[in-house]
Design a protein around this motif. Structure first.
Motif, mmCIF file in Angstrom:
data_model
loop_
_atom_site.group_PDB
_atom_site.id
_atom_site.type_symbol
_atom_site.label_atom_id
_atom_site.label_comp_id
_atom_site.label_asym_id
_atom_site.label_seq_id
_atom_site.Cartn_x
_atom_site.Cartn_y
_atom_site.Cartn_z
ATOM 1 N N SER A 1 0.817 -1.084 0.116
ATOM 2 C CA SER A 1 0.210 -0.004 -0.021
ATOM 3 C C SER A 1 0.864 1.290 0.104
ATOM 4 N N GLU A 2 0.961 1.792 -1.022
ATOM 5 C CA GLU A 2 1.736 3.033 -1.307
ATOM 6 C C GLU A 2 1.126 4.144 -0.352
ATOM 7 N N PHE A 3 -0.166 4.259 -0.231
ATOM 8 C CA PHE A 3 -0.795 4.925 0.800
ATOM 9 C C PHE A 3 -0.168 4.884 2.269
ATOM 10 N N LEU A 4 -0.127 3.632 2.935
ATOM 11 C CA LEU A 4 0.511 3.319 4.084
ATOM 12 C C LEU A 4 1.822 3.657 4.461
ATOM 13 N N LEU A 5 2.650 3.395 3.075
ATOM 14 C CA LEU A 5 4.065 3.767 3.178
ATOM 15 C C LEU A 5 4.193 5.149 3.351
ATOM 16 N N ASN B 1 0.012 19.600 6.694
ATOM 17 C CA ASN B 1 -0.958 19.760 5.518
ATOM 18 C C ASN B 1 -0.724 18.731 4.576
ATOM 19 N N ILE B 2 0.325 18.006 4.267
ATOM 20 C CA ILE B 2 0.372 17.095 3.066
ATOM 21 C C ILE B 2 -0.307 15.839 3.522
ATOM 22 N N LEU B 3 0.057 15.520 4.916
ATOM 23 C CA LEU B 3 -0.572 14.242 5.256
ATOM 24 C C LEU B 3 -2.247 14.596 5.288
ATOM 25 N N LEU B 4 -2.609 15.537 5.888
ATOM 26 C CA LEU B 4 -4.019 15.883 6.019
ATOM 27 C C LEU B 4 -4.847 15.860 4.486
ATOM 28 N N LYS B 5 -4.083 16.087 3.682
ATOM 29 C CA LYS B 5 -4.353 16.287 2.165
ATOM 30 C C LYS B 5 -4.451 14.674 1.824
ATOM 31 N N LEU B 6 -3.398 13.772 1.983
ATOM 32 C CA LEU B 6 -3.444 12.383 1.710
ATOM 33 C C LEU B 6 -4.540 11.848 2.497
ATOM 34 N N LEU B 7 -4.904 12.005 3.662
ATOM 35 C CA LEU B 7 -5.834 11.516 4.492
ATOM 36 C C LEU B 7 -7.248 11.585 3.983
ATOM 37 N N LYS B 8 -7.433 12.942 3.764
ATOM 38 C CA LYS B 8 -8.789 13.414 3.346
ATOM 39 C C LYS B 8 -9.101 12.838 1.975
ATOM 40 N N LYS C 1 15.134 15.285 -1.781
ATOM 41 C CA LYS C 1 14.165 16.247 -2.832
ATOM 42 C C LYS C 1 13.231 15.292 -3.260
ATOM 43 N N GLU C 2 13.642 14.318 -3.871
ATOM 44 C CA GLU C 2 13.123 13.245 -4.701
ATOM 45 C C GLU C 2 11.961 12.541 -3.679
ATOM 46 N N PHE C 3 12.425 12.242 -2.759
ATOM 47 C CA PHE C 3 11.798 11.471 -1.657
ATOM 48 C C PHE C 3 10.414 12.645 -1.113
ATOM 49 N N LEU C 4 10.819 13.664 -0.839
ATOM 50 C CA LEU C 4 9.567 14.569 -0.270
ATOM 51 C C LEU C 4 8.760 14.960 -1.405
ATOM 52 N N ALA C 5 9.224 15.198 -2.604
ATOM 53 C CA ALA C 5 8.238 15.069 -3.922
ATOM 54 C C ALA C 5 7.202 14.120 -3.978
ATOM 55 N N LEU D 1 6.211 12.017 -1.525
ATOM 56 C CA LEU D 1 5.332 12.192 -0.300
ATOM 57 C C LEU D 1 4.345 13.189 -0.681
ATOM 58 N N ALA D 2 4.517 14.306 -1.271
ATOM 59 C CA ALA D 2 3.572 15.406 -1.556
ATOM 60 C C ALA D 2 2.722 15.090 -2.753
ATOM 61 N N LYS D 3 2.835 13.838 -3.456
ATOM 62 C CA LYS D 3 2.099 13.427 -4.376
ATOM 63 C C LYS D 3 0.842 12.686 -4.108
ATOM 64 N N PRO D 4 -0.323 12.796 -4.657
ATOM 65 C CA PRO D 4 -1.631 12.066 -4.144
ATOM 66 C C PRO D 4 -0.960 10.759 -4.651
ATOM 67 N N VAL D 5 -1.674 9.544 -3.762
ATOM 68 C CA VAL D 5 -1.192 8.392 -4.107
ATOM 69 C C VAL D 5 -1.584 7.842 -5.484
ATOM 70 N N ASP D 6 -1.013 6.865 -5.846
ATOM 71 C CA ASP D 6 -1.278 6.272 -7.271
ATOM 72 C C ASP D 6 -2.659 5.521 -7.074
ATOM 73 N N GLU D 7 -3.596 6.100 -7.831
ATOM 74 C CA GLU D 7 -5.015 5.580 -7.877
ATOM 75 C C GLU D 7 -4.990 4.020 -8.184
ATOM 76 N N ARG D 8 -4.243 3.868 -9.373
ATOM 77 C CA ARG D 8 -4.626 2.561 -9.916
ATOM 78 C C ARG D 8 -3.897 1.298 -9.133
ATOM 79 N N GLU D 9 -3.653 1.554 -8.135
ATOM 80 C CA GLU D 9 -3.228 0.415 -7.203
ATOM 81 C C GLU D 9 -4.273 -0.666 -6.642
#
Lengths: 180, 180
Positions: free
Chosen positions: A98-102, A113-120, B80-84, B86-94
């Motif tokens: 689960s990329e989300f849980l990772l 805020n980034i985490l809140l966005k993911l959770l929402k 930098k790559e890691f933080l970018a 983290l901030a991206k929405p999770v991959d929908e197609r999982e």
DNA sequence: TTGCACATGTAAACTGTTACATGATTGG
DNA sequence: CCAATCATGTAACAGTTTACATGTGCAA
């Protein structure tokens, strides 16, 4: 121990009590098992060919004019293989990513805020999923489907999805609160 | 849209605040993210090499005598790559496949006892999982770990596992009853 | 006439695992 | 001295998806 291909069982199962074309098969998978099992064109068509070679399926051409249509039917050997699979305990080594849980796991590195966005976003996805499961639940409880011999089993898998969505929603809400 | 390899993010995340060897990295994954993320030797070592080529990591040799030991450290480009990511929405197609649910879905073709056996095995697995999550919950709430900056996030993922196990247990029990 | 559903299929790319291969160090 | 753990790595293979390729029939 080698990993074995399970697409074959999804196909054999779908064909167990009625012959179908590859296209129809794919549609069934798409709208009945999509939440726990997916297949793509590129896994179905070659597997149909392979199963035919193995004499687990037969096929006959129902093309009308120029419109192609190849219908596949399960053989006794196919039924036998399918039933043997059903009776085997499930493959223990099946695990999920689960990329989300990772991302949540590494949450300490992100701004709140980034985490809140993911959770929402997850919350929205789960609400949509729950709605879909409720709809499916209604569809299979009414009309002609309510007495279908497979209905109780479809219902069990739908309830699985429903319960999972509900429990994950609770978790998301709790986690949003914890974060604030 | 191409699927992208996510092993890199697991590695970058683990190295974010401390340098580690491939072996240590693998152990971390094994005993901290195993229930939602797994990696094997054969994915970690080549990826470390690749990330080094991309200058997302540096490495230095800490071998002592004949004992090999190569420690990897994350670079600013890697962070930098890691933080970018983290901030991206999770991959929908999982999406996930569950051989277990596929069997239940086709349950109409099996004898009741076969299904009961599958469900009871699942019940045992879930009880074991729940126990493990409880233990992990205790470990990270005590001693030196309770104040670790990552602890709140570890805790959130553990609660995820705990809630999921609880909800699936309810479902299993309910399904066993329904079947009888 | 245009878009959608029907319909079948392949090639290339990529992901990921298992099995293999090798050896050192430490603790009981 | 033996088992467990530390330690790194590759080759072969299996699984799966994406993108490509092609066309029909029907309904609005």
């Amino acid at each position: 121990m080698k990993k074995i291909n399970k697409t074959r069982y999804a196909i054999l199962g779908m064909l167990f009590d009625e012959p179908l074309t590859g296209y129809e098969l794919r549609k069934r998978v798409l709208d009945s098992t999509a939440h726990f099992w997916q297949e793509s064109d590129a896994s179905i068509y070659p597997m149909l060919k392979k199963l035919k070679q193995e004499k687990k399926l037969t096929s006959h051409d129902e093309s009308t004019g120029k419109r192609k249509r190849i219908v596949f039917e399960i053989t006794n050997a196919g039924k036998k293989e399918f039933l043997a699979w059903l009776a085997k305990p499930v493959d223990e080594r099946e695990h999920h990513r689960s990329e989300f849980l990772l991302k949540i796991f590494f949450g300490a590195h992100a701004h709140k805020n980034i985490l809140l966005k993911l959770l929402k976003q997850q919350q929205l996805d789960l609400l949509a999923a729950r709605k879909r499961f409720k709809e499916i639940g209604h569809i299979i409880s009414h009309k002609n489907l309510a007495t279908h011999p497979h209905q109780p089993f479809w219902n069990i898998t739908v309830r699985f999805g429903l319960k999972r969505a509900a429990s994950e929603l609770e978790w998301v809400n709790e986690s949003i609160q914890a974060l604030k």
